[in-house]
Motif scaffolding. Structure first.
Motif, PDB file in Angstrom:
ATOM      1  N   GLN A  64      36.768   7.919   6.035  1.00 27.82           N
ATOM      2  CA  GLN A  64      37.969   7.092   6.193  1.00 27.82           C
ATOM      3  C   GLN A  64      39.047   7.518   5.208  1.00 27.82           C
ATOM      4  OE1 GLN A  64      38.494   4.813   8.648  1.00 27.82           O
ATOM      5  NE2 GLN A  64      40.592   4.859   7.884  1.00 27.82           N
ATOM      6  N   ASP A  65      38.628   7.765   3.957  1.00 34.56           N
ATOM      7  CA  ASP A  65      39.601   8.220   2.959  1.00 34.56           C
ATOM      8  C   ASP A  65      40.224   9.555   3.372  1.00 34.56           C
ATOM      9  OD1 ASP A  65      39.064   5.987   1.434  1.00 34.56           O
ATOM     10  OD2 ASP A  65      37.812   7.021  -0.061  1.00 34.56           O
ATOM     11  N   LEU A  66      39.415  10.456   3.922  1.00 37.09           N
ATOM     12  CA  LEU A  66      39.925  11.748   4.379  1.00 37.09           C
ATOM     13  C   LEU A  66      40.902  11.555   5.542  1.00 37.09           C
ATOM     14  CD1 LEU A  66      39.825  14.814   4.044  1.00 37.09           C
ATOM     15  CD2 LEU A  66      37.880  14.836   5.630  1.00 37.09           C
ATOM     16  N   GLN A  67      40.567  10.675   6.482  1.00 35.43           N
ATOM     17  CA  GLN A  67      41.472  10.411   7.596  1.00 35.43           C
ATOM     18  C   GLN A  67      42.780   9.803   7.092  1.00 35.43           C
ATOM     19  OE1 GLN A  67      39.297   7.961  10.344  1.00 35.43           O
ATOM     20  NE2 GLN A  67      38.058   9.673  11.120  1.00 35.43           N
ATOM     21  N   ASP A  68      42.633   8.853   6.126  1.00 28.74           N
ATOM     22  CA  ASP A  68      43.829   8.238   5.552  1.00 28.74           C
ATOM     23  C   ASP A  68      44.673   9.287   4.839  1.00 28.74           C
ATOM     24  OD1 ASP A  68      42.927   5.843   6.534  1.00 28.74           O
ATOM     25  OD2 ASP A  68      42.243   5.057   4.587  1.00 28.74           O
ATOM     26  N   PHE A  69      44.012  10.194   4.099  1.00 23.20           N
ATOM     27  CA  PHE A  69      44.734  11.239   3.378  1.00 23.20           C
ATOM     28  C   PHE A  69      45.447  12.176   4.368  1.00 23.20           C
ATOM     29  CE2 PHE A  69      44.782  15.454   1.312  1.00 23.20           C
ATOM     30  CZ  PHE A  69      45.626  15.154   0.253  1.00 23.20           C
ATOM     31  N   LYS A  70      44.756  12.551   5.447  1.00 20.66           N
ATOM     32  CA  LYS A  70      45.372  13.405   6.471  1.00 20.66           C
ATOM     33  C   LYS A  70      46.589  12.717   7.081  1.00 20.66           C
ATOM     34  CE  LYS A  70      41.356  16.047   8.070  1.00 20.66           C
ATOM     35  NZ  LYS A  70      40.449  16.264   9.215  1.00 20.66           N
ATOM     36  N   ALA A  71      46.435  11.419   7.341  1.00 19.18           N
ATOM     37  CA  ALA A  71      47.557  10.662   7.924  1.00 19.18           C
ATOM     38  C   ALA A  71      48.736  10.641   6.957  1.00 19.18           C
ATOM     39  CB  ALA A  71      47.118   9.256   8.289  1.00 19.18           C
ATOM     40  N   GLU A  72      48.445  10.438   5.667  1.00 16.17           N
ATOM     41  CA  GLU A  72      49.512  10.426   4.662  1.00 16.17           C
ATOM     42  C   GLU A  72      50.186  11.800   4.580  1.00 16.17           C
ATOM     43  OE1 GLU A  72      48.365   8.987   0.774  1.00 16.17           O
ATOM     44  OE2 GLU A  72      47.276   7.311   1.651  1.00 16.17           O
ATOM     45  N   VAL A  73      49.354  12.866   4.587  1.00 17.85           N
ATOM     46  CA  VAL A  73      49.908  14.220   4.505  1.00 17.85           C
ATOM     47  C   VAL A  73      50.795  14.490   5.730  1.00 17.85           C
ATOM     48  CG1 VAL A  73      49.325  16.675   4.584  1.00 17.85           C
ATOM     49  CG2 VAL A  73      48.118  15.141   3.012  1.00 17.85           C
ATOM     50  N   LYS A  74      50.340  14.082   6.919  1.00 13.38           N
ATOM     51  CA  LYS A  74      51.148  14.267   8.122  1.00 13.38           C
ATOM     52  C   LYS A  74      52.460  13.497   8.014  1.00 13.38           C
ATOM     53  CE  LYS A  74      47.650  15.228  11.606  1.00 13.38           C
ATOM     54  NZ  LYS A  74      46.981  14.748  12.829  1.00 13.38           N
ATOM     55  N   ALA A  75      52.347  12.261   7.514  1.00 14.83           N
ATOM     56  CA  ALA A  75      53.572  11.445   7.376  1.00 14.83           C
ATOM     57  C   ALA A  75      54.513  12.090   6.366  1.00 14.83           C
ATOM     58  CB  ALA A  75      53.202  10.029   6.963  1.00 14.83           C
ATOM     59  N   ASP A  76      53.926  12.557   5.246  1.00 20.53           N
ATOM     60  CA  ASP A  76      54.756  13.206   4.229  1.00 20.53           C
ATOM     61  C   ASP A  76      55.371  14.497   4.788  1.00 20.53           C
ATOM     62  OD1 ASP A  76      54.176  11.216   2.442  1.00 20.53           O
ATOM     63  OD2 ASP A  76      52.692  12.366   1.280  1.00 20.53           O
ATOM     64  N   ASN A  77      54.595  15.249   5.580  1.00 24.17           N
ATOM     65  CA  ASN A  77      55.115  16.482   6.183  1.00 24.17           C
ATOM     66  C   ASN A  77      56.256  16.165   7.152  1.00 24.17           C
ATOM     67  OD1 ASN A  77      53.558  18.307   4.824  1.00 24.17           O
ATOM     68  ND2 ASN A  77      51.991  18.479   6.428  1.00 24.17           N
ATOM     69  N   ARG A  78      56.119  15.102   7.943  1.00 31.52           N
ATOM     70  CA  ARG A  78      57.184  14.716   8.868  1.00 31.52           C
ATOM     71  C   ARG A  78      58.443  14.333   8.105  1.00 31.52           C
ATOM     72  NH1 ARG A  78      53.558  10.979  11.672  1.00 31.52           N
ATOM     73  NH2 ARG A  78      52.253  12.344  12.861  1.00 31.52           N
ATOM     74  N   ALA A  79      58.211  13.540   7.041  1.00 31.33           N
ATOM     75  CA  ALA A  79      59.372  13.117   6.251  1.00 31.33           C
ATOM     76  C   ALA A  79      60.053  14.325   5.628  1.00 31.33           C
ATOM     77  CB  ALA A  79      58.944  12.124   5.186  1.00 31.33           C
ATOM     78  N   LEU A  80      59.233  15.243   5.104  1.00 36.19           N
ATOM     79  CA  LEU A  80      59.774  16.446   4.487  1.00 36.19           C
ATOM     80  C   LEU A  80      60.491  17.312   5.534  1.00 36.19           C
ATOM     81  CD1 LEU A  80      60.020  18.075   1.879  1.00 36.19           C
ATOM     82  CD2 LEU A  80      57.830  19.138   2.437  1.00 36.19           C
ATOM     83  N   ASN A  81      59.920  17.438   6.710  1.00 30.99           N
ATOM     84  CA  ASN A  81      60.542  18.206   7.785  1.00 30.99           C
ATOM     85  C   ASN A  81      61.882  17.587   8.193  1.00 30.99           C
ATOM     86  OD1 ASN A  81      58.682  20.248   7.946  1.00 30.99           O
ATOM     87  ND2 ASN A  81      57.463  19.247   9.566  1.00 30.99           N
ATOM     88  N   GLU A  82      61.908  16.266   8.272  1.00 31.93           N
ATOM     89  CA  GLU A  82      63.152  15.592   8.625  1.00 31.93           C
ATOM     90  C   GLU A  82      64.217  15.853   7.567  1.00 31.93           C
ATOM     91  OE1 GLU A  82      62.356  11.454   9.319  1.00 31.93           O
ATOM     92  OE2 GLU A  82      61.078  11.889  11.046  1.00 31.93           O
ATOM     93  N   LYS A  83      63.838  15.778   6.288  1.00 36.10           N
ATOM     94  CA  LYS A  83      64.791  16.044   5.206  1.00 36.10           C
ATOM     95  C   LYS A  83      65.287  17.489   5.277  1.00 36.10           C
ATOM     96  CE  LYS A  83      63.247  12.629   1.880  1.00 36.10           C
ATOM     97  NZ  LYS A  83      62.676  12.385   0.571  1.00 36.10           N
ATOM     98  N   LEU A  84      64.312  18.407   5.503  1.00 37.65           N
ATOM     99  CA  LEU A  84      64.700  19.812   5.601  1.00 37.65           C
ATOM    100  C   LEU A  84      65.627  20.031   6.806  1.00 37.65           C
ATOM    101  CD1 LEU A  84      61.395  21.716   4.722  1.00 37.65           C
ATOM    102  CD2 LEU A  84      63.480  21.623   3.366  1.00 37.65           C
TER     103      LEU A  84
END
Length: 143
Positions: free
Chosen positions: A111-131
Motif C-alpha cells: 500500500q505504501d508503494l502504491q501510495d508512493f507511486k501515486a504521489e510520484v505520478k501526481a508530482d510528475n504531472r504537476a511538474l509537467n504542467e509547470k514545465l
C-alpha cells in the motif's frame, strides 16, 4: 589288721593332678579342641549369617534406589514431554502470529508503494504542467 595304721591312697603325681577335671581351671576348658571347634564354628556361622543378611539388606536397598530412580526418571521424562509439547504449541502460535504480522507488513508495504507511486505520478504531472507553462512563456526561436 593294723589298728593304728592309717591307710591312704597312693600319692597323686603331678601328671594325674593336671588331668583331673576337678582341678582344671574353667578357662582352660575353652582351650580343648572340641570346645574351641564348636565356638569357632558357631562364630563363623554367626558371621556368615550376618554377612548374608547384610548382603540381602544391601540388595534390597539397591532395588529400592533403582525403583526410586526409575520412578524419578519416568516423572522427569513426563514433565519434559509436557514442556516440549507446550513449547511446540508456543512455537506454532508464535509462527502463526509472525505469519500474520509479516502478511500485514507486506500489505502495508504494498500500500505504501502504491501510495508512493501515486504521489510520484501526481508530482510528475504537476511538474509537467509547470514545465509546459514555462515552455509556453518562452519565446520561440526565429528561424
Amino acid at each position: 589288721m593294723n589298728h593304728g595304721a592309717v591307710t591312704s591312697s597312693p600319692p597323686i603325681t603331678k601328671s594325674e593332678d593336671q588331668d583331673s577335671p576337678a582341678r582344671i581351671p574353667w578357662w582352660r576348658q575353652w582351650l580343648e579342641p572340641v570346645v574351641a571347634g564348636a565356638i569357632i564354628s558357631a562364630l563363623v556361622i554367626a558371621l556368615v549369617s550376618v554377612g548374608v543378611a547384610g548382603f540381602q539388606s544391601l540388595k534390597g536397598d539397591i532395588r529400592d534406589v533403582e525403583t526410586r530412580l526409575s520412578d524419578e526418571i519416568i516423572a522427569t521424562e513426563t514433565r519434559l514431554t509436557e514442556k516440549i509439547e507446550a513449547v511446540k504449541m508456543d512455537v506454532t502460535a508464535t509462527e502463526a502470529r509472525l505469519s500474520k504480522a509479516i502478511a500485514a507488513s507486506e500489505a502495508r508495504q504494498r500500500q505504501d508503494l502504491q501510495d508512493f507511486k501515486a504521489e510520484v505520478k501526481a508530482d510528475n504531472r504537476a511538474l509537467n504542467e509547470k514545465l509546459d507553462r514555462i515552455l509556453e512563456r518562452l519565446p520561440t526561436p526565429e528561424a
